[in-house]
Design an enzyme around this catalytic site. Structure first.
Site, PDB file in Angstrom:
ATOM      1  CE  LYS A 124     -44.898  31.871 -16.382  1.00  0.00           C
ATOM      2  NZ  LYS A 124     -44.719  30.675 -15.604  1.00  0.00           N
ATOM      3  CD  GLU A 173     -48.953  26.092 -17.981  1.00  0.00           C
ATOM      4  OE1 GLU A 173     -48.395  25.287 -17.210  1.00  0.00           O
ATOM      5  OE2 GLU A 173     -48.384  27.113 -18.424  1.00  0.00           O
TER       6      GLU A 173
END
Length: 303
Positions: free
Chosen positions: A165, A172
């Protein structure tokens, strides 16, 4: 199955609701949120008894001290065979440590990187799970209900879920920065480019089409020209951790590093269209607060 959801903020409340829609029994714990079934861990654990099933507690609280106290509190109250899931954005080093704390009590631990933001209630959540095969199997019905098709991965042992993550959020950073820089270049052109139309033409058929691009177009529709959005984008931690991991591993990560540093610079610049885009995108997918410029309703000036 029965599950305790600790933390009923933007993510936790929606995840609890999605699970209820899929037939699970969810006991919600939050010290202040409306509709919580329990206000503290003692009450939560007392409500989790389910005949023939291990107790499962899922933490969705901020990383750091609050997660630490939640994990240690659960270690003191749960029994061997029970399972704790941390679905927040904890540092993977912390997750490894939390797993060891719980293992000393015979309690299983899963670190679950969770992505989906405010859209996850209807669209589902991408889940990146670290933990033992046995622990993951226990919670699999919950994972199946939360994740869309192809949105779940058991990615490795304890620590791997939050590591994946972390890297996800670093990627991102880079993607958002690219869209933001593209917007700024288009907007600065003296050709009279219709910027929303230009970016809109990338939505179908283009190799750069994506959900983030769709959200950028939505933000431009809601706030034309990004008027009133401050040129500030927060560094929430995961991008920094990703760059640190890249340095530790000897892996070059120039795009993610540059995106991280751009956010740091944004704290000191007054009019940067690139950072306006990043800020708007963070609000669209995650509900993160947008800093505003101009006067407030009472006449005070906003930064």
């Amino acid at each position: 199955m029965k599950l305790g959801m600790i933390g009923l903020g933007k993510m936790g409340a929606n995840m609890a609701e999605r699970l209820r829609r899929h037939g699970h029994e969810v006991v919600g714990m939050d010290p202040v949120a409306d509709g919580a079934d329990a206000r503290d861990l003692d009450h939560l654990v007392s409500l989790l008894e389910a005949e023939g099933q291990p107790r499962v507690a899922w933490s969705m609280v901020p990383s750091g001290e609050i997660t630490d106290s939640t994990i240690t509190g659960l270690a003191e109250r749960l029994a061997p065979g029970d399972v704790v899931v941390d679905g927040g954005n904890s540092n993977f080093h912390d997750s490894i440590r939390h797993g060891a704390i719980l293992a000393d009590k015979g309690v299983e631990f899963i670190d679950c990187g969770t992505s989906g933001g405010v859209w996850g209630l209807d669209n589902g959540y991408a889940l990146m799970v670290g933990g033992s095969e046995a622990a993951v199997a226990t919670v699999q019905p919950v994972f199946d209900s939360l994740a869309p098709e192809k949105g779940f991965g058991h990615v490795g042992p304890i620590g791997a879920g939050h590591f994946v993550k972390m890297v996800h959020n670093g990627v991102e950073y880079g993607i958002m920065q690219s869209y933001a820089e593209g917007y700024a270049i288009l907007e600065a052109s003296d050709l009279g480019v219709d910027v929303p139309a230009a970016i809109g033409s990338w939505q179908e058929g283009s190799v750069v089409r994506s959900w983030l691009l769709d959200l950028l177009i939505k933000a431009l529709h809601e706030t034309p020209g990004l008027e009133g959005i401050a040129s500030v984008a927060a560094d929430s931690g995961e991008g920094r951790w990703t760059v640190n991991a890249a340095v530790d591993s000897g892996v070059a990560a120039p795009v993610i590093s540059a995106a991280l540093f751009a956010r740091m610079v944004s704290q000191h610049r007054e009019d940067d269209k690139t950072m306006k885009v990043v800020s708007a995108l963070r609000n669209q997918f995650g509900g993160h607060t947008i800093e505003r410029t101009g006067p407030t309703a009472d006449g005070a000036h906003r930064v």
